[in-house]
Design a protein around this motif. Sequence first.
Motif, mmCIF file in Angstrom:
data_model
loop_
_atom_site.group_PDB
_atom_site.id
_atom_site.type_symbol
_atom_site.label_atom_id
_atom_site.label_comp_id
_atom_site.label_asym_id
_atom_site.label_seq_id
_atom_site.Cartn_x
_atom_site.Cartn_y
_atom_site.Cartn_z
ATOM 1 N N TYR A 84 0.832 -1.209 0.000
ATOM 2 C CA TYR A 84 0.000 0.000 0.000
ATOM 3 C C TYR A 84 0.865 1.256 0.000
ATOM 4 O O TYR A 84 1.980 1.271 0.533
ATOM 5 C CB TYR A 84 -0.880 0.043 1.251
ATOM 6 N N THR A 85 0.294 2.324 -0.557
ATOM 7 C CA THR A 85 0.834 3.663 -0.381
ATOM 8 C C THR A 85 -0.189 4.508 0.366
ATOM 9 O O THR A 85 -1.391 4.233 0.329
ATOM 10 C CB THR A 85 1.147 4.339 -1.731
ATOM 11 N N VAL A 86 0.287 5.519 1.060
ATOM 12 C CA VAL A 86 -0.511 6.461 1.858
ATOM 13 C C VAL A 86 -1.306 5.743 2.941
ATOM 14 O O VAL A 86 -2.334 6.237 3.395
ATOM 15 C CB VAL A 86 -1.454 7.321 0.985
ATOM 16 N N ALA A 87 -0.837 4.571 3.355
ATOM 17 C CA ALA A 87 -1.507 3.811 4.409
ATOM 18 C C ALA A 87 -0.625 3.700 5.650
ATOM 19 O O ALA A 87 -1.010 3.065 6.636
ATOM 20 C CB ALA A 87 -1.863 2.419 3.904
ATOM 21 N N ALA A 88 0.552 4.305 5.593
ATOM 22 C CA ALA A 88 1.531 4.311 6.679
ATOM 23 C C ALA A 88 2.529 5.421 6.358
ATOM 24 O O ALA A 88 2.453 6.029 5.281
ATOM 25 C CB ALA A 88 2.221 2.949 6.774
ATOM 26 N N PRO A 89 3.469 5.707 7.241
ATOM 27 C CA PRO A 89 4.432 6.777 6.955
ATOM 28 C C PRO A 89 5.265 6.548 5.697
ATOM 29 O O PRO A 89 5.769 7.507 5.110
ATOM 30 C CB PRO A 89 5.317 6.792 8.208
ATOM 31 N N VAL A 90 5.437 5.280 5.302
ATOM 32 C CA VAL A 90 6.158 4.948 4.071
ATOM 33 C C VAL A 90 5.360 3.880 3.331
ATOM 34 O O VAL A 90 4.507 3.207 3.924
ATOM 35 C CB VAL A 90 7.586 4.423 4.366
ATOM 36 N N PRO A 91 5.590 3.685 2.030
ATOM 37 C CA PRO A 91 4.954 2.570 1.324
ATOM 38 C C PRO A 91 5.250 1.258 2.048
ATOM 39 O O PRO A 91 6.391 1.005 2.468
ATOM 40 C CB PRO A 91 5.606 2.615 -0.058
ATOM 41 N N ASN A 132 -5.157 10.924 9.622
ATOM 42 C CA ASN A 132 -6.012 12.028 9.202
ATOM 43 C C ASN A 132 -5.180 13.056 8.451
ATOM 44 O O ASN A 132 -4.023 13.313 8.793
ATOM 45 C CB ASN A 132 -6.643 12.702 10.423
ATOM 46 N N SER A 133 -5.748 13.640 7.408
ATOM 47 C CA SER A 133 -5.123 14.776 6.735
ATOM 48 C C SER A 133 -6.226 15.571 6.054
ATOM 49 O O SER A 133 -7.388 15.148 6.025
ATOM 50 C CB SER A 133 -4.090 14.309 5.704
ATOM 51 N N TRP A 134 -5.836 16.686 5.483
ATOM 52 C CA TRP A 134 -6.849 17.497 4.810
ATOM 53 C C TRP A 134 -7.384 16.792 3.572
ATOM 54 O O TRP A 134 -8.477 17.124 3.083
ATOM 55 C CB TRP A 134 -6.282 18.868 4.450
ATOM 56 N N ARG A 135 -6.653 15.794 3.048
ATOM 57 C CA ARG A 135 -7.132 15.063 1.875
ATOM 58 C C ARG A 135 -8.203 14.039 2.229
ATOM 59 O O ARG A 135 -9.117 13.791 1.441
ATOM 60 C CB ARG A 135 -5.968 14.356 1.178
ATOM 61 N N SER A 171 -9.950 11.664 5.877
ATOM 62 C CA SER A 171 -9.893 11.283 7.286
ATOM 63 C C SER A 171 -9.326 9.874 7.424
ATOM 64 O O SER A 171 -9.319 9.076 6.474
ATOM 65 C CB SER A 171 -11.295 11.320 7.897
ATOM 66 N N LYS A 172 -8.871 9.563 8.625
ATOM 67 C CA LYS A 172 -8.363 8.227 8.905
ATOM 68 C C LYS A 172 -9.438 7.178 8.664
ATOM 69 O O LYS A 172 -9.174 6.125 8.067
ATOM 70 C CB LYS A 172 -7.865 8.154 10.347
ATOM 71 N N ASP A 173 -10.657 7.428 9.106
ATOM 72 C CA ASP A 173 -11.746 6.463 8.924
ATOM 73 C C ASP A 173 -12.014 6.196 7.448
ATOM 74 O O ASP A 173 -12.241 5.042 7.048
ATOM 75 C CB ASP A 173 -13.026 6.966 9.599
ATOM 76 N N PHE A 174 -11.988 7.258 6.655
ATOM 77 C CA PHE A 174 -12.233 7.078 5.214
ATOM 78 C C PHE A 174 -11.098 6.287 4.580
ATOM 79 O O PHE A 174 -11.331 5.394 3.756
ATOM 80 C CB PHE A 174 -12.385 8.441 4.539
ATOM 81 N N ARG A 175 -9.855 6.597 4.958
ATOM 82 C CA ARG A 175 -8.726 5.836 4.419
ATOM 83 C C ARG A 175 -8.835 4.353 4.797
ATOM 84 O O ARG A 175 -8.545 3.472 3.979
ATOM 85 C CB ARG A 175 -7.402 6.408 4.937
ATOM 86 N N GLU A 176 -9.238 4.059 6.021
ATOM 87 C CA GLU A 176 -9.387 2.670 6.445
ATOM 88 C C GLU A 176 -10.440 1.957 5.597
ATOM 89 O O GLU A 176 -10.259 0.789 5.216
ATOM 90 C CB GLU A 176 -9.755 2.607 7.924
ATOM 91 N N HIS A 177 -11.514 2.649 5.294
ATOM 92 C CA HIS A 177 -12.551 2.067 4.430
ATOM 93 C C HIS A 177 -11.991 1.771 3.041
ATOM 94 O O HIS A 177 -12.221 0.676 2.495
ATOM 95 C CB HIS A 177 -13.732 3.031 4.330
ATOM 96 N N ILE A 178 -11.247 2.706 2.478
ATOM 97 C CA ILE A 178 -10.665 2.501 1.145
ATOM 98 C C ILE A 178 -9.643 1.370 1.171
ATOM 99 O O ILE A 178 -9.559 0.559 0.237
ATOM 100 C CB ILE A 178 -10.019 3.805 0.633
ATOM 101 N N ILE A 179 -8.844 1.288 2.233
ATOM 102 C CA ILE A 179 -7.848 0.217 2.346
ATOM 103 C C ILE A 179 -8.531 -1.149 2.294
ATOM 104 O O ILE A 179 -8.086 -2.054 1.569
ATOM 105 C CB ILE A 179 -7.035 0.385 3.643
#
Length: 291
Positions: A217-224, A259-262, A264-272
């Motif tokens: 994954y990318t953008v799912a942790a501090p590094v790929p 979380n970021s302006w792009r 939220s953490k919850d939304f990213r978790e759903h996409i992951i």
Amino acid sequence: MFPIDQYHRASSVEHACSLLAEYPGRKLIAGGTDVLIRLREGKSGFSSLIDIHDLDELTWINHTADGTLQIGSGVTFTQLINYLKNDSLLPALVEGSSSIGGPQVRNMATLGGNICNGATSADSAAPLLAFNARITLKSQSGTREVPVEDFYAGPGKVHLEPDEIVTTFSINQEDHQNTGSHFYKYAMRKAMDIATIGCAAVCRIEENRIQSLRLAYTVAAPVPTRCHVLEEQVNGQPVSGKLIRDIAAMVLEELSPRNSWRASKDFREHIIRTLADRVVTEAIIRAGGQL
């Protein structure tokens, strides 16, 4: 006009390494799609450049005698896509490369630049991790090789010494032959936006069982990031809808979206979780698996 204070044109990789040693802190520029943006924005440290654009030593792709795919760091994404498509190789890397910017960007942006900027959102990073790619680096003191996964040091940081240049990316034949692979980038504006989440999977199927699965994954942790624990847990498992659901349920155990302006953490978790289902399913199908 760009506010360039000093500019040196390297005639070879060796010359570039010597210039880096002679002028500490200089930035390398190849395609310029990242460096010039930072320069225009007035970022410090980008006004003194060493140009390695279009060096013959960095702009080639070939296969070695043992079947290893080698890609020069100065190869543009357009060149890479065309080469891989012609030989029907590494679909996930083709898809990751094709999601970078628009045609004009892909005509200039290089594989080396996309990785060396250290961005956790680099679209080529997840496919390279999933294919177990390795990086060759050269300096005045010699060469060394590291897995792409170990090259990342943190957000926007890589393990690159001041006088080092990334010269080559290598993928062993056994890491891509007889596999199915897929990459998907979720972004608000597709290729013209930075990824919210990127996901790549590479799998090999035997008798409708997972012989091997690599998920990154990318953008799912501090590094790929690769999901190594999950990969070990599913190896040998029969292909089924339940297996896909289990993968989607387990995947967050090794990731740490923020979380970021792009997004939220919850939304990213759903996409992951959603991409785990989608990308692994497609990789299995491409590998010949039956769901």
